[in-house]
Design an enzyme around this catalytic site. Sequence first.
Site, mmCIF file in Angstrom:
data_model
loop_
_atom_site.group_PDB
_atom_site.id
_atom_site.type_symbol
_atom_site.label_atom_id
_atom_site.label_comp_id
_atom_site.label_asym_id
_atom_site.label_seq_id
_atom_site.Cartn_x
_atom_site.Cartn_y
_atom_site.Cartn_z
ATOM 1 C CG ASN A 122 -19.948 3.963 -2.394
ATOM 2 O OD1 ASN A 122 -20.930 3.223 -2.482
ATOM 3 N ND2 ASN A 122 -20.025 5.261 -2.574
ATOM 4 C CB THR B 8 -9.418 1.673 -30.237
ATOM 5 O OG1 THR B 8 -9.915 1.761 -31.560
ATOM 6 C CG2 THR B 8 -7.978 1.194 -30.261
ATOM 7 N N GLY C 228 -16.171 1.514 -13.647
ATOM 8 C CA GLY C 228 -17.211 0.783 -12.920
ATOM 9 C C GLY C 228 -18.603 1.245 -13.315
ATOM 10 C CB THR C 229 -19.924 4.606 -14.147
ATOM 11 O OG1 THR C 229 -19.460 5.175 -12.924
ATOM 12 C CG2 THR C 229 -21.261 5.223 -14.525
ATOM 13 C CD GLN D 289 -15.289 1.581 -2.941
ATOM 14 O OE1 GLN D 289 -14.217 1.259 -2.398
ATOM 15 N NE2 GLN D 289 -15.425 2.728 -3.591
ATOM 16 C CB CYS E 136 -21.347 20.334 -3.304
ATOM 17 S SG CYS E 136 -21.685 22.084 -3.286
ATOM 18 C CB SER F 47 -13.700 0.635 -10.957
ATOM 19 O OG SER F 47 -13.072 1.807 -11.393
HETATM 20 N N1 PLP Z 1 -19.626 1.532 -7.673
HETATM 21 C C1 PLP Z 1 -19.098 1.832 -6.485
HETATM 22 C C2 PLP Z 1 -19.529 1.090 -5.276
HETATM 23 C C3 PLP Z 1 -18.148 2.845 -6.381
HETATM 24 O O1 PLP Z 1 -17.622 3.158 -5.194
HETATM 25 C C4 PLP Z 1 -17.759 3.535 -7.562
HETATM 26 C C5 PLP Z 1 -16.774 4.645 -7.495
HETATM 27 O O2 PLP Z 1 -16.474 5.167 -6.460
HETATM 28 C C6 PLP Z 1 -18.349 3.168 -8.768
HETATM 29 C C7 PLP Z 1 -19.275 2.160 -8.787
HETATM 30 C C8 PLP Z 1 -17.980 3.869 -10.047
HETATM 31 O O3 PLP Z 1 -16.728 3.473 -10.484
HETATM 32 P P1 PLP Z 1 -15.954 4.374 -11.566
HETATM 33 O O4 PLP Z 1 -15.424 5.556 -10.832
HETATM 34 O O5 PLP Z 1 -14.873 3.499 -12.096
HETATM 35 O O6 PLP Z 1 -16.950 4.716 -12.616
#
Ligand code: PLP
Length: 440
Positions: free
Chosen positions: A207, A293, A128-129, A235, A381, A255
């Site tokens: 999240n 890949t 997702g990032t 989410q 943290c 994700s």
């Molecule tokens: N966006 C949201 C709202 C998330 O909760 C998360 C992960 O918890 C991410 C993006 C990032 O996803 P990933 O862990 O697949 O990089």
Amino acid sequence: MSPVVGTRPKPAKMRANTTPALPCDWRGRLASRFGFQLAIRGQPARLLPGNIGAMSQPAIYYFDNNATTRVAPEVVDAMIPFLREQWGNPSSTYVFGRQVGEHVDQARARVAALINAEPREIIFTSCGTESNNSAIHSALVTQPEKRHVLTTAVEHSANTKFCALLQKRGYAVTYLPVGPDGALDLSQLEAAIRPDTAIVSVMWANNETGVLFPARDIAAICRRKGVLFHTDAVQTLGKLKIDVRALDVDFLSLSAHKLHAPKGIGLLYVKRRVKYQPYVVGGGQERGRRGGTENVASIVAFGRAAELAMANLPDENTRVRALRDRLEDGILAGIPGTSRNGAKEPRLPNTSNIAFDGVEAEGILMLLDQAGICASSGSACTTGSLDPSHVLTAMGCSAARARSSIRFSLGIYNTDAEVDYVLEHLPGIIAKLRANAPGG
Ligand code: PLP
């Protein structure tokens, strides 16, 4: 509240107490602070429901499904052949490779069907990032004359950290504030769109609190203003129906590890005819839109999880919602000095974020962990200090409240008995912590 332009609202740095910052060994620190014994859990081994491989594990009561989800046994079964036998490269021209490519195509069709997209609108990414970074990056690169990004103060760090990096590179970013219930003011959002806004990037579901933003209404505003719209739906996946056509969004991030598939695989939906420039450049994979890949076994797993999700959606919204409500109502009614963070509705059906007056989340998490219960707090943290959740502080929570809040996030594998277990153990944990608190 006015939107903050240029700098992300920084939560006040929290020190755990007056002692100097320590390395991030929160268990050790808490044990000495609260005077608890750090017991190694000696619970009788219990097989997790449907446990794969018949390995016994200590009992786990998993209430952290927004962090990650258990990989479904059906998903594991689907991916194993692509690790054992069908390990060819999907870009190879010979049959052994091409056959693998067909399974990638099939998975693409399956995830596309889950969100009502066309397969060609799906770009597989690593997470997702990467999807969030890629959408914003593409909007800026394809419209070089536009140097402004509009987002909110409560996005995941997958968005905010990227925006902070953009600011260092000279781009302008506006972080829209939210109200005490976590809601966005849409008139404020509309007013904050500038002639040089390249993209509006607003998450669909938060999240930490589960609070939902009206993604469809935001998309309509963006359409009217002629600006690209990206939503982080990481989410939302598996919890609410996602229909990219009805939503009318340009980019959408997902994700797989939130959907009972493995970590390290995600996707970016890019609406047809929206200009796209790749973020990861290399080979011509993903029709030239994402080099590298393909992570074949995980892509196949994502496809299988998408199929299962179609069947599980009604369960998320009836049984899981009822379990979440019973847990939340039980805590709020049974433990004094507790209250919910964020609006009750509209909210994800699985998420509950609760403040426990006068107790620190890390202490609660430690004792929950000793009881085998997995939950989380939004505190990060870093270098020995505790940053309170930027989401809760953006909602106007005091640092003390933010630091005393716990997120429970449920999923399809949770049972009534597990909710009973938490409701049985949590009151004693809170009472113990309150009794041990300074002045308690
Ligand atoms: N966006 C949201 C709202 C998330 O909760 C998360 C992960 O918890 C991410 C993006 C990032 O996803 P990933 O862990 O697949 O990089």
